[in-house]
Design an enzyme around this catalytic site. Structure first.
Site, PDB file in Angstrom:
ATOM      1  N   CYS A  12       0.837  -1.210   0.000  1.00  0.00           N
ATOM      2  CA  CYS A  12       0.000   0.000   0.000  1.00  0.00           C
ATOM      3  C   CYS A  12       0.870   1.258   0.000  1.00  0.00           C
ATOM      4  O   CYS A  12       0.894   2.014  -0.958  1.00  0.00           O
ATOM      5  CB  CYS A  12      -0.882   0.033   1.249  1.00  0.00           C
TER       6      CYS A  12
HETATM    7  N1  SAJ Z   1       7.105   2.104   8.567  1.00  0.00           N
HETATM    8  C1  SAJ Z   1       8.196   2.828   9.024  1.00  0.00           C
HETATM    9  N2  SAJ Z   1       7.993   3.733  10.017  1.00  0.00           N
HETATM   10  C2  SAJ Z   1       6.756   3.958  10.568  1.00  0.00           C
HETATM   11  C3  SAJ Z   1       5.666   3.205  10.078  1.00  0.00           C
HETATM   12  C4  SAJ Z   1       5.852   2.284   9.086  1.00  0.00           C
HETATM   13  O1  SAJ Z   1       9.316   2.651   8.553  1.00  0.00           O
HETATM   14  O2  SAJ Z   1       6.651   4.779  11.474  1.00  0.00           O
HETATM   15  C5  SAJ Z   1       7.298   1.151   7.484  1.00  0.00           C
HETATM   16  C6  SAJ Z   1       6.884  -0.247   7.846  1.00  0.00           C
HETATM   17  O3  SAJ Z   1       7.970  -0.966   8.400  1.00  0.00           O
HETATM   18  C7  SAJ Z   1       6.479  -0.826   6.499  1.00  0.00           C
HETATM   19  C8  SAJ Z   1       5.934   0.387   5.751  1.00  0.00           C
HETATM   20  O4  SAJ Z   1       6.466   1.534   6.415  1.00  0.00           O
HETATM   21  O5  SAJ Z   1       7.598  -1.342   5.823  1.00  0.00           O
HETATM   22  C9  SAJ Z   1       4.414   0.478   5.749  1.00  0.00           C
HETATM   23  O6  SAJ Z   1       4.028   0.323   7.077  1.00  0.00           O
HETATM   24  P1  SAJ Z   1       2.499   0.643   7.570  1.00  0.00           P
HETATM   25  O7  SAJ Z   1       2.538   0.654   9.064  1.00  0.00           O
HETATM   26  O8  SAJ Z   1       1.965   1.804   6.874  1.00  0.00           O
HETATM   27  O9  SAJ Z   1       1.737  -0.693   7.200  1.00  0.00           O
HETATM   28  P2  SAJ Z   1       0.949  -1.106   5.900  1.00  0.00           P
HETATM   29  O10 SAJ Z   1       1.728  -0.940   4.659  1.00  0.00           O
HETATM   30  O11 SAJ Z   1       0.411  -2.446   6.206  1.00  0.00           O
HETATM   31  O12 SAJ Z   1      -0.217  -0.044   5.831  1.00  0.00           O
HETATM   32  C10 SAJ Z   1      -1.523  -0.427   6.134  1.00  0.00           C
HETATM   33  C11 SAJ Z   1      -2.355   0.558   5.394  1.00  0.00           C
HETATM   34  N3  SAJ Z   1      -3.726   0.124   5.326  1.00  0.00           N
HETATM   35  C12 SAJ Z   1      -4.417   0.361   4.181  1.00  0.00           C
HETATM   36  O13 SAJ Z   1      -3.924   0.877   3.199  1.00  0.00           O
HETATM   37  C13 SAJ Z   1      -5.819  -0.034   4.187  1.00  0.00           C
HETATM   38  C14 SAJ Z   1      -2.311   1.911   6.059  1.00  0.00           C
HETATM   39  O14 SAJ Z   1      -3.319   2.776   5.507  1.00  0.00           O
HETATM   40  C15 SAJ Z   1      -2.553   1.789   7.531  1.00  0.00           C
HETATM   41  O15 SAJ Z   1      -2.503   3.085   8.123  1.00  0.00           O
HETATM   42  C16 SAJ Z   1      -1.446   0.924   8.102  1.00  0.00           C
HETATM   43  O16 SAJ Z   1      -1.667  -0.392   7.541  1.00  0.00           O
HETATM   44  C17 SAJ Z   1      -1.512   0.855   9.626  1.00  0.00           C
HETATM   45  O17 SAJ Z   1      -1.881   1.889  10.230  1.00  0.00           O
HETATM   46  O18 SAJ Z   1      -1.119  -0.201  10.155  1.00  0.00           O
END
Ligand code: SAJ
Length: 440
Positions: A277
């Site tokens: 995403c």
């Molecule tokens: N990440 C960082 N630092 C952070 C947060 C995330 O490096 O502070 C990295 C994670 O390790 C990962 C990537 O970014 O590699 C994405 O992480 P994410 O927490 O955004 O997780 P996702 O990709 O699973 O995002 C999903 C998304 N859900 C949908 O699109 C419906 C996002 O909108 C959500 O906000 C997110 O989950 C969530 O909040 O867990």
């Protein structure tokens, strides 16, 4: 202007006599099918992948958030059935399209799934149906790409004969506090009648439906949600680069800033941006804007910073080994955690793949351990997770923590490792104080 077709459809949706279909039974479509079935609709799941159809027919789930028990019960009761026969779509009243929207190798949007799904269903669209696209995509997709195909193929008129809307998925696999049923659902229609039909449908099963004035608003809202995350992650990743040059502990800086009870949201630096995403959705937006001769500078800059993090991690490893009079070449390096985020088994776009590739290019002897992932195959290399993590930690010249799965005993890792590069602050204060730990 009253519309008998709309009135008949909304009546069938309100009394749940409407038959509904979910096209695309992945991590978005299958949970949505279950939610509608449990709300009392007869649900038809449609997917071209015969393996999925066979598994569902056996009452087996392949999606993290849906149990096989639940599928089995719904199949037994007749509330849910799965098929690869698209022609059955002519017998339903409502269709939700939940297909992937990845990127091509060129970095441009791959709309082939949406195009194929639309081509497949357009021939079966008939009067009185409502169709909702859920796949994350650029603003304008529903109106510019889906609408013409359906009207030309069916000869029907949107907003009068059939109804077309967009409602972005908000599924975060593995999350249990916010799931399909209780996450507010934005819905935008091509016309007011389309909005009314889509809201009437989704309101029967979802706790909160948020109507907006157009499909473009709904498409853009979703892109804002994920672009917001991508850019803020890019900001803290650049903060890590700045703090490295300043000799300031970026983790302490962020923790201190996060004590602000308002106007701040905590993000943390890491080895890069993974998942299907966050690294991808914003590029649908920047791609669309480029076609309008506008450069989405924030997105392009954040993407540049985030995609540069794996290489930055490898320079940290190189410098850490160098401080121990070792070269990367020939060093035994153990990567801890390869999934794109903690406590899941999803490798998509994981920065671990880039880090491992770069280390291999530099001649390191690389192994990995991940409790959720047993094998990684990429381009010219393939690695299998080691089984005895403790032994491999002891033998490694450098341990690189890429994904901080909560099941790993980081105190034990700190105890037995010679050298650790911690890209997730998994070791916390212990890591800050230990001479054998290097953090971002
Ligand atoms: N990440 C960082 N630092 C952070 C947060 C995330 O490096 O502070 C990295 C994670 O390790 C990962 C990537 O970014 O590699 C994405 O992480 P994410 O927490 O955004 O997780 P996702 O990709 O699973 O995002 C999903 C998304 N859900 C949908 O699109 C419906 C996002 O909108 C959500 O906000 C997110 O989950 C969530 O909040 O867990």
């Amino acid at each position: 202007m009253s519309n008998t077709i709309l009135d008949n459809l909304t009546a069938k949706l309100n009394n749940k006599s409407a038959r509904v279909a979910i096209l695309g039974l992945g991590y978005v479509g299958l949970p949505l099918a279950v939610v509608f079935a449990e709300a009392g609709f007869k649900v038809l799941g449609v997917d071209p992948d015969e393996r999925k159809i066979a598994a569902l027919g056996r009452g087996e789930s392949y999606v993290l958030d849906v149990s096989s028990e639940k599928i089995s019960a719904l199949v037994q009761s007749g509330a849910f059935q799965a098929t690869s026969d698209f022609s059955q779509l002519k017998d339903v009243d409502a269709i939700s399209i939940c297909v992937p929207t990845p990127l091509r190798k060129t970095g441009d949007p791959d709309l082939s799934y949406i195009v194929n799904a639309t081509d497949s269903l357009a021939q079966y669209v008939r009067k009185g149906q409502v169709i909702v696209l859920e796949s994350t995509t650029y603003p304008g997709t529903t109106r510019e790409l889906i609408l013409p195909k359906i009207e030309e193929t069916s000869g029907l008129k949107v907003g009068e004969d059939f109804f077309l809307a967009f409602s972005p998925e908000r599924v975060d696999p593995g999350r249990t506090d916010f799931t399909t049923i209780n996450t507010p659902k934005v819905v935008g229609g091509v016309t007011p009648a389309c909005l009314k039909a889509a809201v009437a449908w989704y309101s029967q099963a979802l706790q909160k439906v948020v109507p907006v004035s157009s499909t473009e608003v709904a498409e853009m809202a979703k892109l804002l949600e994920n672009t917001f995350r991508m850019i803020n992650i890019g900001l803290v990743n650049e903060l890590a680069l700045m703090c490295d040059r300043l000799g300031v502990d970026v983790w302490e800086v962020i923790d201190a800033a996060a004590t602000k009870p308002f106007g701040f949201m905590k993000f943390q630096p890491g080895p890069g941006l993974g998942g299907h995403c966050i690294p991808i959705d914003p590029l649908y937006l920047s791609w669309k804007l480029r076609s309008l001769n506008y450069t989405a500078r924030f997105i392009e800059l954040a993407s540049e910073i985030n995609t540069g993090m794996p290489r930055y991690v490898v320079t940290k490893v190189q410098d850490a080994l160098n401080d121990h009079a070792k070269a990367i070449k020939g060093s035994k390096i153990l990567v801890l955690g390869v999934a794109y985020k903690p406590d899941i088994d999803d490798l998509r776009e994981s920065p671990a793949i880039d880090v491992i590739g770069l280390l291999l290019q530099k001649g390191a002897a690389v192994k990995f351990f991940d409790p959720y992932i047993s094998r990684v195959v990429h381009d010219s290399w393939e690695l299998h997770s080691v089984t005895d993590m403790d032994k491999e930690v002891k033998e490694a010249d450098c341990v690189v923590i890429i994904t901080n799965h909560s099941s790993i005993d980081y105190s034990a890792v700190l105890e037995s490792a010679r050298l650790i590069v911690d890209t997730r602050n998994a070791l916390g204060v212990q890591g800050k104080e230990s001479p054998k730990v290097v953090r971002l």
